[in-house]
Motif scaffolding. Sequence first.
Motif, PDB file in Angstrom:
ATOM      1  N   ASP A   1      20.593  27.979  -5.820  1.00 39.70           N
ATOM      2  CA  ASP A   1      21.215  27.321  -4.678  1.00 39.70           C
ATOM      3  C   ASP A   1      20.717  27.899  -3.355  1.00 39.70           C
ATOM      4  OD1 ASP A   1      23.814  25.444  -4.165  1.00 39.70           O
ATOM      5  OD2 ASP A   1      23.666  27.001  -2.636  1.00 39.70           O
ATOM      6  N   PHE A   2      20.584  29.208  -3.296  1.00 43.73           N
ATOM      7  CA  PHE A   2      20.088  29.853  -2.083  1.00 43.73           C
ATOM      8  C   PHE A   2      18.675  29.388  -1.739  1.00 43.73           C
ATOM      9  CE2 PHE A   2      17.157  33.381  -1.026  1.00 43.73           C
ATOM     10  CZ  PHE A   2      17.394  33.434   0.334  1.00 43.73           C
ATOM     11  N   GLY A   3      17.758  29.523  -2.692  1.00 44.41           N
ATOM     12  CA  GLY A   3      16.361  29.196  -2.427  1.00 44.41           C
ATOM     13  C   GLY A   3      16.143  27.734  -2.114  1.00 44.41           C
ATOM     14  N   VAL A   4      16.769  26.860  -2.888  1.00 41.74           N
ATOM     15  CA  VAL A   4      16.590  25.414  -2.699  1.00 41.74           C
ATOM     16  C   VAL A   4      17.105  24.988  -1.331  1.00 41.74           C
ATOM     17  CG1 VAL A   4      17.348  23.147  -3.505  1.00 41.74           C
ATOM     18  CG2 VAL A   4      16.590  24.868  -5.158  1.00 41.74           C
ATOM     19  N   ASN A   5      18.281  25.481  -0.941  1.00 43.54           N
ATOM     20  CA  ASN A   5      18.860  25.061   0.332  1.00 43.54           C
ATOM     21  C   ASN A   5      18.131  25.645   1.529  1.00 43.54           C
ATOM     22  OD1 ASN A   5      21.424  23.345   0.125  1.00 43.54           O
ATOM     23  ND2 ASN A   5      21.743  24.853  -1.487  1.00 43.54           N
ATOM     24  N   LEU A   6      17.721  26.909   1.438  1.00 44.39           N
ATOM     25  CA  LEU A   6      16.981  27.498   2.555  1.00 44.39           C
ATOM     26  C   LEU A   6      15.669  26.756   2.770  1.00 44.39           C
ATOM     27  CD1 LEU A   6      16.421  29.538   4.749  1.00 44.39           C
ATOM     28  CD2 LEU A   6      15.689  31.176   2.980  1.00 44.39           C
ATOM     29  N   VAL A   7      14.969  26.461   1.693  1.00 42.17           N
ATOM     30  CA  VAL A   7      13.686  25.755   1.820  1.00 42.17           C
ATOM     31  C   VAL A   7      13.890  24.339   2.349  1.00 42.17           C
ATOM     32  CG1 VAL A   7      11.775  24.783   0.484  1.00 42.17           C
ATOM     33  CG2 VAL A   7      12.445  27.167   0.159  1.00 42.17           C
ATOM     34  N   ALA A   8      14.972  23.693   1.934  1.00 36.78           N
ATOM     35  CA  ALA A   8      15.246  22.339   2.443  1.00 36.78           C
ATOM     36  C   ALA A   8      15.460  22.354   3.951  1.00 36.78           C
ATOM     37  CB  ALA A   8      16.466  21.754   1.737  1.00 36.78           C
ATOM     38  N   GLU A   9      16.247  23.305   4.430  1.00 37.23           N
ATOM     39  CA  GLU A   9      16.497  23.403   5.879  1.00 37.23           C
ATOM     40  C   GLU A   9      15.230  23.808   6.620  1.00 37.23           C
ATOM     41  OE1 GLU A   9      19.171  22.483   7.402  1.00 37.23           O
ATOM     42  OE2 GLU A   9      20.476  22.190   5.667  1.00 37.23           O
ATOM     43  N   PHE A  10      14.498  24.744   6.065  1.00 35.97           N
ATOM     44  CA  PHE A  10      13.234  25.171   6.680  1.00 35.97           C
ATOM     45  C   PHE A  10      12.245  24.020   6.758  1.00 35.97           C
ATOM     46  CE2 PHE A  10       8.836  26.461   6.090  1.00 35.97           C
ATOM     47  CZ  PHE A  10       8.652  27.344   7.130  1.00 35.97           C
ATOM     48  N   SER A  11      12.087  23.308   5.654  1.00 29.45           N
ATOM     49  CA  SER A  11      11.083  22.238   5.583  1.00 29.45           C
ATOM     50  C   SER A  11      11.345  21.162   6.624  1.00 29.45           C
ATOM     51  CB  SER A  11      11.062  21.631   4.177  1.00 29.45           C
ATOM     52  OG  SER A  11      10.721  22.601   3.215  1.00 29.45           O
ATOM     53  N   LYS A  12      12.609  20.771   6.750  1.00 27.30           N
ATOM     54  CA  LYS A  12      12.966  19.737   7.730  1.00 27.30           C
ATOM     55  C   LYS A  12      12.595  20.181   9.145  1.00 27.30           C
ATOM     56  CE  LYS A  12      17.371  19.008   8.335  1.00 27.30           C
ATOM     57  NZ  LYS A  12      18.764  18.539   8.121  1.00 27.30           N
ATOM     58  N   ALA A  13      12.949  21.434   9.480  1.00 26.45           N
ATOM     59  CA  ALA A  13      12.657  21.940  10.820  1.00 26.45           C
ATOM     60  C   ALA A  13      11.158  22.150  11.025  1.00 26.45           C
ATOM     61  CB  ALA A  13      13.412  23.244  11.045  1.00 26.45           C
ATOM     62  N   TYR A  14      10.497  22.686  10.022  1.00 24.92           N
ATOM     63  CA  TYR A  14       9.067  22.993  10.131  1.00 24.92           C
ATOM     64  C   TYR A  14       8.250  21.725  10.343  1.00 24.92           C
ATOM     65  CZ  TYR A  14       4.527  24.987   8.675  1.00 24.92           C
ATOM     66  OH  TYR A  14       3.225  25.404   8.617  1.00 24.92           O
ATOM     67  N   LYS A  15       8.546  20.683   9.602  1.00 26.09           N
ATOM     68  CA  LYS A  15       7.823  19.411   9.768  1.00 26.09           C
ATOM     69  C   LYS A  15       8.106  18.799  11.133  1.00 26.09           C
ATOM     70  CE  LYS A  15       7.842  18.373   4.810  1.00 26.09           C
ATOM     71  NZ  LYS A  15       8.450  17.531   3.739  1.00 26.09           N
ATOM     72  N   ALA A  16       9.366  18.896  11.574  1.00 26.19           N
ATOM     73  CA  ALA A  16       9.726  18.350  12.887  1.00 26.19           C
ATOM     74  C   ALA A  16       8.998  19.062  14.015  1.00 26.19           C
ATOM     75  CB  ALA A  16      11.238  18.451  13.092  1.00 26.19           C
ATOM     76  N   LEU A  17       8.668  20.330  13.792  1.00 30.10           N
ATOM     77  CA  LEU A  17       7.959  21.113  14.801  1.00 30.10           C
ATOM     78  C   LEU A  17       6.440  20.991  14.685  1.00 30.10           C
ATOM     79  CD1 LEU A  17      10.186  24.329  14.682  1.00 30.10           C
ATOM     80  CD2 LEU A  17      10.075  22.666  16.548  1.00 30.10           C
TER      81      LEU A  17
END
Length: 411
Positions: free
Chosen positions: A172-188
């Motif tokens: 749960d930790f890894g999947v959710n952190l990567v999901a939040e990171f990925s969304k922000a990283y692509k937006a940037l």
Amino acid sequence: MAAAIALLASTSAYAAGCEVTVGVVMELTGPAGKYGQAGAKSVEMAFRDLNEAGGINGCTLATDIRDSQSQGNIAVDAATQLVQVKHVPLLIGGIISSVSIPILTSVTAPANVVQISPAASSPTLTQLGKDGKTNGVFFRTIQSDALQGVAAAKYAIDLGFKKLAIIHVNNDFGVNLVAEFSKAYKALGGELISDTPYNEKQSSYAAEVTAALSSNPDALYLVSTPGDGATIARTWISQGGVQKFLLNDGMHSPDFVSSVGAQYLNEAYGTSSGTTNTASTDYFMKTYEAFSNIPPQSPAADRSYDAAAIAGLALAIAGPDNAAGLSKAVHDAVDPNGTPIFAGKDEFAKALALIKDKKPIKYEGVIGPIHFDEYGDVTGPFQLWRITDGKVVTVGEMKTDEVDKLKAQIK
């Protein structure tokens, strides 16, 4: 293992007319064992300080510490024993989300027993609160990964990491952190060229590394724990992967650096939940290592002290037999209108006197001033760090308002 066994002993060194036992479920062994050992020592230290300050309503605080072995099912069994058999008034733990969430959903929320986690950062915990599934009994002294993902994404872009491979723990930790990171990283403007999950405690991660090396990334974003993370990083390096890394908060660890080799980590960077220095911070940094033989910078150490301090103060406010009032008492321990209280025996003596006189207190923690929202979440800055000459060095900070503003801009 000897250290883990030693931690299982109750901290009941202070004789008193009565004893209030708090349940503690920590990851003393397994992939997150280093976090849990540091966290358990912090709880013991906070309770020692409270006991030396006079105890809770004339009673000594003690712990019943159980090892989750970094596994959710074992954690649930341990928490069930503590809540249903030992009838503890409050439970501290776990350290990681994959332990804290099943404890919450299977044990503490159904029993209406307050649970304070020092370091479970999954956004799932916020959502459980929003869905009405926590009964208002869950609190944590770490920021949500919904915010850390944003901070890490901005840091990656600022470092010039425009194309990333990701390897992350499949929980749960890894999947959710990567999901939040990925969304922000692509937006940037960043490009994710691979995203490879892994299961913990494998003897080899060669297959995962091979999959992640399918293109030519600028760096590897490794979301892991020090043990598995070191194995993955060594495999990455041995297979010719670029020696540039972005790391999560749990990798802020001398064990990770020594296991990989400092010479391979001169371009390794990371993010962690930050702190705003207070008198509590100074006290903890000067005192903790002598008490625990563990560096005070160890992940989860600082916020575990705060979790225990708040637990003890809340028990003093509500009374150990007032289960219905304990959730409110957690908020009251950090009342923004209260007298500021810091860590240590003398400050806790001051707090206990104010509580006895029915006056409000505001505990300001090792991690900084603390405020819990309606879902038990806290906000705070994020630390930006890098590894230099084998040492983890802080190089900057993203303040709370910066992270919040950036998150609001990302759809």
